[in-house]
Design a protein around this motif. Structure first.
Motif, mmCIF file in Angstrom:
data_model
loop_
_atom_site.group_PDB
_atom_site.id
_atom_site.type_symbol
_atom_site.label_atom_id
_atom_site.label_comp_id
_atom_site.label_asym_id
_atom_site.label_seq_id
_atom_site.Cartn_x
_atom_site.Cartn_y
_atom_site.Cartn_z
ATOM 1 N N ARG A 19 6.639 -27.503 23.541
ATOM 2 C CA ARG A 19 7.462 -26.928 24.598
ATOM 3 C C ARG A 19 8.863 -26.602 24.071
ATOM 4 O O ARG A 19 9.450 -27.364 23.309
ATOM 5 N N ILE A 20 9.396 -25.464 24.492
ATOM 6 C CA ILE A 20 10.762 -25.087 24.148
ATOM 7 C C ILE A 20 11.727 -25.920 24.992
ATOM 8 O O ILE A 20 11.500 -26.159 26.183
ATOM 9 N N ALA A 21 12.810 -26.371 24.382
ATOM 10 C CA ALA A 21 13.780 -27.204 25.082
ATOM 11 C C ALA A 21 14.395 -26.460 26.257
ATOM 12 O O ALA A 21 14.620 -25.244 26.206
ATOM 13 N N ALA A 22 14.676 -27.194 27.330
ATOM 14 C CA ALA A 22 15.376 -26.626 28.481
ATOM 15 C C ALA A 22 16.822 -26.324 28.103
ATOM 16 O O ALA A 22 17.352 -26.898 27.144
ATOM 17 N N PRO A 23 17.487 -25.428 28.816
ATOM 18 C CA PRO A 23 18.892 -25.131 28.512
ATOM 19 C C PRO A 23 19.741 -26.397 28.484
ATOM 20 O O PRO A 23 19.679 -27.226 29.382
ATOM 21 N N ASP A 24 20.522 -26.543 27.426
ATOM 22 C CA ASP A 24 21.348 -27.728 27.217
ATOM 23 C C ASP A 24 22.783 -27.422 27.649
ATOM 24 O O ASP A 24 23.403 -26.491 27.121
ATOM 25 N N PRO A 25 23.345 -28.187 28.606
ATOM 26 C CA PRO A 25 24.727 -27.921 29.024
ATOM 27 C C PRO A 25 25.725 -27.978 27.870
ATOM 28 O O PRO A 25 26.764 -27.316 27.921
ATOM 29 N N ALA A 26 25.406 -28.756 26.819
ATOM 30 C CA ALA A 26 26.312 -28.841 25.675
ATOM 31 C C ALA A 26 26.355 -27.547 24.881
ATOM 32 O O ALA A 26 27.253 -27.361 24.049
ATOM 33 N N LEU A 27 25.406 -26.652 25.097
ATOM 34 C CA LEU A 27 25.360 -25.370 24.403
ATOM 35 C C LEU A 27 25.716 -24.224 25.333
ATOM 36 O O LEU A 27 25.339 -23.071 25.083
ATOM 37 N N LEU A 28 26.450 -24.525 26.404
ATOM 38 C CA LEU A 28 26.870 -23.511 27.367
ATOM 39 C C LEU A 28 28.345 -23.690 27.683
ATOM 40 O O LEU A 28 28.881 -24.794 27.585
ATOM 41 N N GLU A 29 28.978 -22.582 28.087
ATOM 42 C CA GLU A 29 30.368 -22.633 28.510
ATOM 43 C C GLU A 29 30.590 -21.609 29.620
ATOM 44 O O GLU A 29 29.834 -20.631 29.736
ATOM 45 N N PRO A 30 31.607 -21.810 30.474
ATOM 46 C CA PRO A 30 31.863 -20.851 31.561
ATOM 47 C C PRO A 30 32.197 -19.471 31.010
ATOM 48 O O PRO A 30 32.887 -19.333 29.996
ATOM 49 N N ALA A 31 31.699 -18.457 31.691
ATOM 50 C CA ALA A 31 32.021 -17.089 31.296
ATOM 51 C C ALA A 31 33.425 -16.733 31.772
ATOM 52 O O ALA A 31 33.834 -17.131 32.859
ATOM 53 N N PRO A 32 34.185 -15.987 30.982
ATOM 54 C CA PRO A 32 35.542 -15.603 31.402
ATOM 55 C C PRO A 32 35.517 -14.827 32.710
ATOM 56 O O PRO A 32 34.769 -13.859 32.869
#
Length: 389
Positions: A85-98
């Motif tokens: 299974r592919i990993a679910a989206p990780d919050p540590a690899l995301l940031e707010p869009a400008p």
């Protein structure tokens, strides 16, 4: 007279009750005495063996390290097991869009993790056979055909999700569950524009760099958990005009800065030399389904195999998940091993690969984790040069 009769009737009842109570206590006393005799006969229960004198109290379990204390990881992480299974989206690899705090953009993690590796499908890096990879574009525009392709095709087939899909959430989860890595399709100005229309969110040569950057952010924030992007949009739209312009350079720089790879959908396409030293990209070698006819697809698959045998690897693009394309790809992949080749995900041909297990390369870092050469340790590695065609 009636009162005397009632008293006479109650006397026998009280006598019976007292006798019953006496029998009850007699039984209790006999049972207690018998149980004591049995226990005396069996002796005392064995006591548990004493703990060794040298034994020390068990140490409490160590607490998990905080995310900020995680050890840095190399750019090229070992791949997942094939088909997992592919990993679910990780919050540590995301940031707010400008300018859009509710939207999220991919980023390189504080520990150096790259989305192009964190969400990559598995393969065996030690397999010596020539590698072929297939990218299926325009997924989620036709829900039924897309679902059939996700369920039917091997997990090594990578999927490019259309940015114009209305409700892709269920298909995204299905793709992750079945082990397909994903890319996001970036609409870009194609050849033949405006007759060939790439849609309202397309990156255009006539727009300012700031507007194109804003459009790119909107596309990249549509969903999360993908390894990279591609200009393939289905229906023959491959962003040729935009890819040939100077504006492709900031787009590729943005992808590299966010830890994403790029698949150029133009067969044999070359990117401008100023596109960025750390751009991780590769052009497709063959487009399989233009037109989407069985004889055409089978001829292009044979060409793909020949390229892989001659050069060690080859990458194909399928423009859309039509029934005939899905059927021919599934049948072709089923006999690939007998022909001496192996199907791998797109990231296996594009993203930084793990070091060979036989020799550990020196890291070149001092104990503080800094690179003495001055290079950015979190930057994506430059792609390997394609073999000459």
């Amino acid at each position: 007279m009636a009162a005397r009769d009632s008293t006479a009737e109650a006397e026998p009842r009280r006598s019976v009750a007292w006798r019953a109570l006496g029998w009850f206590w007699a039984v209790v006393l006999v049972g207690t005495a018998g149980g004591a005799g049995v226990l005396q006969y069996l002796g005392p229960l064995p006591s548990p063996p004493p703990a060794p004198a040298s034994a020390s109290p068990a140490a409490p379990p160590a607490a998990a390290p905080a995310a900020s204390q995680a050890m840095p990881l190399p750019d090229a992480l070992p791949p997942n097991a094939p088909g997992t299974r592919i990993a679910a989206p990780d919050p540590a690899l995301l940031e707010p869009a400008p300018g859009a705090p509710n939207a999220r953009l991919p980023r390189i993690g504080a520990d150096g993790r790259l989305p192009m590796r964190a969400y990559a499908a598995g393969y065996d890096p030690a397999d010596p056979r020539p590698r072929v990879a297939v990218l299926l574009a325009n997924v989620a525009m036709g829900e039924q055909d897309s679902e059939e392709a996700i369920n039917t095709l091997p997990s090594a087939v990578s999927l490019a999700i259309s940015p114009y899909a209305q409700h892709p959430g269920r298909l995204l989860e299905l793709a992750r569950a079945t082990g397909h890595e994903m890319l996001v399709g970036i609409p870009m100005e194609p050849q033949g524009y405006p007759i060939n229309d790439p849609g309202p969110q397309a990156l255009m040569t006539g727009l300012s760099p700031a507007e194109n950057a804003a459009r790119l952010d909107r596309v990249l924030s549509l969903f999360a958990g993908y390894v990279g992007a591609t200009g393939a949009m289905g229906n023959g739209l491959r962003g040729e005009r935009y890819a040939a312009s100077e504006q492709i350079t900031p787009m590729l720089d943005t992808l590299a800065r966010r830890g994403l790879l790029y698949v150029d959908p133009r067969p044999g396409g070359t990117l401008p030399p100023q596109a960025g030293a750390h751009t991780v990209s590769r052009a497709v070698d063959v487009v399989l389904d233009e037109p989407p006819l069985r004889v055409e697809i089978e001829a292009k698959l044979a060409q793909l195999e020949k390229l892989a045998q001659d050069h060690g690897s080859a990458l194909a693009l399928a423009g859309a998940p039509s029934p005939v394309t899905t059927a021919r790809l599934a049948a072709w992949a089923a006999g690939l091993a007998q022909r001496g080749l192996v199907l791998v995900p797109v990231s296996a041909l594009v993203a930084p690969q793990p070091p060979t297990p036989t020799a550990a390369a020196p890291t070149g870092k001092d104990p503080t984790g800094k690179d003495p050469t001055g290079k950015d340790p979190t930057a994506a590695a430059p792609p390997a040069k394609d073999p000459p065609r």
